[in-house]
Scaffold this active site. Structure first.
Site, short mmCIF file in Angstrom:
data_model
loop_
_atom_site.label_atom_id
_atom_site.label_comp_id
_atom_site.label_asym_id
_atom_site.label_seq_id
_atom_site.Cartn_x
_atom_site.Cartn_y
_atom_site.Cartn_z
N ARG A 170 -27.59 42.21 27.08
CA ARG A 170 -28.83 41.94 27.82
C ARG A 170 -29.77 43.15 27.77
O ARG A 170 -30.97 43.02 27.99
CB ARG A 170 -28.44 41.61 29.28
CG ARG A 170 -29.48 40.87 30.06
CD ARG A 170 -28.89 40.22 31.29
NE ARG A 170 -28.65 41.16 32.37
CZ ARG A 170 -28.36 40.78 33.62
NH1 ARG A 170 -28.28 39.50 33.93
NH2 ARG A 170 -28.14 41.66 34.55
N LYS A 185 -23.75 54.01 28.00
CA LYS A 185 -22.49 54.35 28.65
C LYS A 185 -21.92 53.12 29.34
O LYS A 185 -22.41 52.71 30.39
CB LYS A 185 -22.71 55.45 29.70
CG LYS A 185 -21.39 56.09 30.11
CD LYS A 185 -21.43 56.64 31.50
CE LYS A 185 -21.37 55.56 32.55
NZ LYS A 185 -20.17 54.70 32.49
N GLU A 261 -30.84 46.67 37.86
CA GLU A 261 -30.19 45.41 38.27
C GLU A 261 -29.04 45.80 39.18
O GLU A 261 -28.00 46.26 38.72
CB GLU A 261 -29.67 44.66 37.04
CG GLU A 261 -30.74 44.19 36.07
CD GLU A 261 -31.57 43.02 36.59
OE1 GLU A 261 -31.18 42.43 37.62
OE2 GLU A 261 -32.61 42.72 35.99
N LEU A 262 -29.25 45.63 40.48
CA LEU A 262 -28.31 46.23 41.45
C LEU A 262 -27.50 45.15 42.18
O LEU A 262 -27.39 44.02 41.71
CB LEU A 262 -29.10 47.12 42.40
CG LEU A 262 -29.99 48.15 41.69
CD1 LEU A 262 -30.79 48.97 42.69
CD2 LEU A 262 -29.18 49.07 40.79
N CYS A 295 -22.51 39.87 40.73
CA CYS A 295 -23.63 40.22 41.62
C CYS A 295 -24.27 38.95 42.17
O CYS A 295 -24.90 38.97 43.22
CB CYS A 295 -24.66 41.05 40.87
SG CYS A 295 -25.20 40.26 39.35
N GLU A 392 -20.78 43.31 49.69
CA GLU A 392 -20.43 42.43 48.57
C GLU A 392 -18.92 42.27 48.57
O GLU A 392 -18.20 43.26 48.45
CB GLU A 392 -20.85 43.09 47.24
CG GLU A 392 -22.28 42.91 46.86
CD GLU A 392 -22.53 43.44 45.45
OE1 GLU A 392 -22.49 44.66 45.26
OE2 GLU A 392 -22.76 42.62 44.55
#
Ligand code: NAD
Length: 489
Positions: A170, A185, A261-262, A295, A392
């Site tokens: 992506r 990484k 993108e958290l 997520c 989460e």
């Protein structure tokens, strides 16, 4: 499906060094670290443990390659992506096996991720040749304005462990399409899939130095070296909000462009008028994809009190029928969690919810090892004060919270710093549109439990991130706008 022995053989055949300037090299220190199979707790490979010196070499290579790479034709970059897409699909079994073995997801799900991940390459192959610009005149007619799009420059790419292939493609797909070089990484828990991907991109014709990979067990020094180098122009990060905030601070130092993108804390809302069977199916997808380690996972399932009993019963039937096991075994539907820490966290969240009055409908107790397994669990009457409402869960635990009216559910759904995705099940079109617009999220699944698709702009609001990945806007994140003022004579 391949057996465990062929999983070991597949992994043994991988290059496990750092990938810099098209060559596989050991870390300068000679250090390595182990990758562990979460279904067994056993090491399956060792990979190079890069440090700041290796990071410096990687970013210098990316910077030195930027100009020549940016001058390649869009068509040639597109063709590399098409070929890589084909190669990934041809090797779907092999890649799926690597993913299952390094992070636990069932083989069939891993194959689904292979198709999803590969599609980013095909999507951005199509975008590479459609990078546009603009041409207008100033209001007074004195100047022409020519707007072009240029590659942003060398990019730092950092990915999490939960979708080892797709989170990489992506980012790598649009970077290649736009003409950006990269230092990459992958997560320390799942480096093997990314190393296999580097091999595939080389075979597809990606020139040396365009993609440089540094694996490490200690991400701080490597990433800091890149962020402070002054050579990187863009950070594309997917991971937790906590690490994202740290990197945003570092990005400020050289005013780097960022795409973040958290984390998420998705509300899943089942209205009184919902088609309950459809809502249960949607919840199974939104909750159980990747064992809940996503997520996008439905973290808080709000069910209208009038349908709460029926929804809870039907969801429990489906959840308790799932087969848990090693993801490489036939018929496994739920694999292990990624590591012991994840298992401990899920255990603690469930215990906390139960201590605050939640009822365990199924699951709720982890089996003995080996492996980091947690059973599919349904909790009803979860208190709004429970820790899992603001954390989460990242595990196969469905937390059901009853509600009485729209205002209440909106207030509860939005009472979180995150805003990635929300799910809404209703058959009333007015309610669907009203609630969709009031949910503070970047994406809404309306009567569906799946929003991820390479053709769609993926991303969140609030502390879930900045920017979008995929869709028509995905490539823009890797492009700068430049404008030429030309006097009309
Ligand atoms: P994480 O933040 O711990 O790690 C993500 C990446 O950051 C890894 O590569 C890790 O090595 C690196 N990292 C960790 N500490 C760092 C530091 N100090 N400096 C630089 N890099 C560092 O997240 P995770 O546990 O790998 O992934 C789970 C998180 O990712 C969840 O919060 C999940 O919601 C999020 N996620 C978001 C999306 C999205 O698209 N929004 C997708 C998948 C996962």
């Amino acid at each position: 499906m391949s057996d465990t022995r062929s999983a070991a053989e597949t992994i043994r055949a991988l290059d496990t060094g750092l990938f810099i300037d098209g060559k596989w090299v050991p870390a300068e220190s000679g250090a390595t670290f182990a990758v562990v199979n979460p279904a067994t707790g056993e090491a399956i490979a060792t990979v190079a443990d890069g440090g700041a010196v290796d990071a410096r070499r990687a970013i210098e290579t990316a910077a030195a390659t930027q100009e020549s790479w940016a001058s390649t034709s869009p068509r040639s970059r597109s063709e590399i992506l098409y070929r890589a897409h084909r190669l990934i699909m041809d090797r779907a079994d092999e890649l799926a096996l690597i993913m299952t073995t390094e992070m636990g997801k069932p083989f069939a799900e891993a194959k689904g991720e292979v198709a999803y991940g590969a599609e980013f390459f095909r999507w951005f192959a199509e975008e590479a040749v459609r990078i546009g610009g603009d041409h207008t005149t100033t209001g007074d007619g004195a100047n022409r304005i020519v707007v072009t799009k240029e590659p942003v420059g060398p990019c730092v790419l950092i990915t999490p462990w939960n979708f080892p292939l797709a989170m990489g493609t992506r980012k790598i797909g649009p970077a290649i399409a736009a003409g950006c070089t990269m230092v990459f990484k992958p997560a320390e828990l799942t480096p093997l899939t990314s190393l296999a991907l580097a091999g595939i991109l080389t075979e597809a014709g990606l020139p040396n130095g365009v993609l440089n990979i540094v694996t490490t067990n200690d991400p701080g020094p490597v990433v800091t070296e890149w962020m402070t180098s002054g050579l990187a122009r863009k950070l594309s990060f997917t991971g937790s909000t906590a690490v994202g905030k740290l990197l945003l601070e570092q990005a400020a130092g050289t005013v780097m462009r960022t795409s973040m993108e958290l984390g998420g804390n998705a509300p899943f809302v089942v209205c009184a008028d919902a088609d309950i069977d459809r809502a249960v199916d949607g919840a199974m997808v939104a909750k159980m994809r990747n064992m809940g380690e996503a997520c996008t996972a439905a973290n808080r399932i709000f069910v209208h009190r009038s349908v709460a009993e029926e929804f809870g019963r039907k969801l429990t039937e489906k959840m308790s029928a799932l087969r848990v096991g090693d993801g490489t075994a036939d018929g496994t539907q739920v694999g292990p969690l990624v590591e012991e820490k994840a298992l401990t966290k899920v255990r603690e969240l469930v215990d906390d919810a139960v201590s605050r009055g939640a009822t365990v409908m199924c699951g709720g107790t982890a089996p003995d090892g080996p492996g980091y397994f947690y059973p599919p669990t349904v909790l009803t009457d979860v208190s709004a004060e429970s820790d899992l409402m603001s954390t989460e869960i990242f595990g196969p635990v469905a937390a059901l919270i009853p509600f009485d009216d729209e205002d209440e559910v909106l207030r509860l759904a939005n009472a979180t710093p995150w805003g990635l995705v929300g799910y809404l099940f209703t058959q009333d079109i007015d309610r669907a549109l009203r609630l969709s617009s009031k949910l503070e999220v970047g994406m809404v699944g309306l009567n569906t439990g799946l929003v991820s698709n390479p053709a769609a702009p993926f991303g969140g609001v609030k502390e879930s991130g900045l920017g979008r990945e995929g869709g028509r806007v995905g490539i823009e994140e890797f492009l700068e706008t430049k404008y030429l003022a030309i006097p009309r004579t």
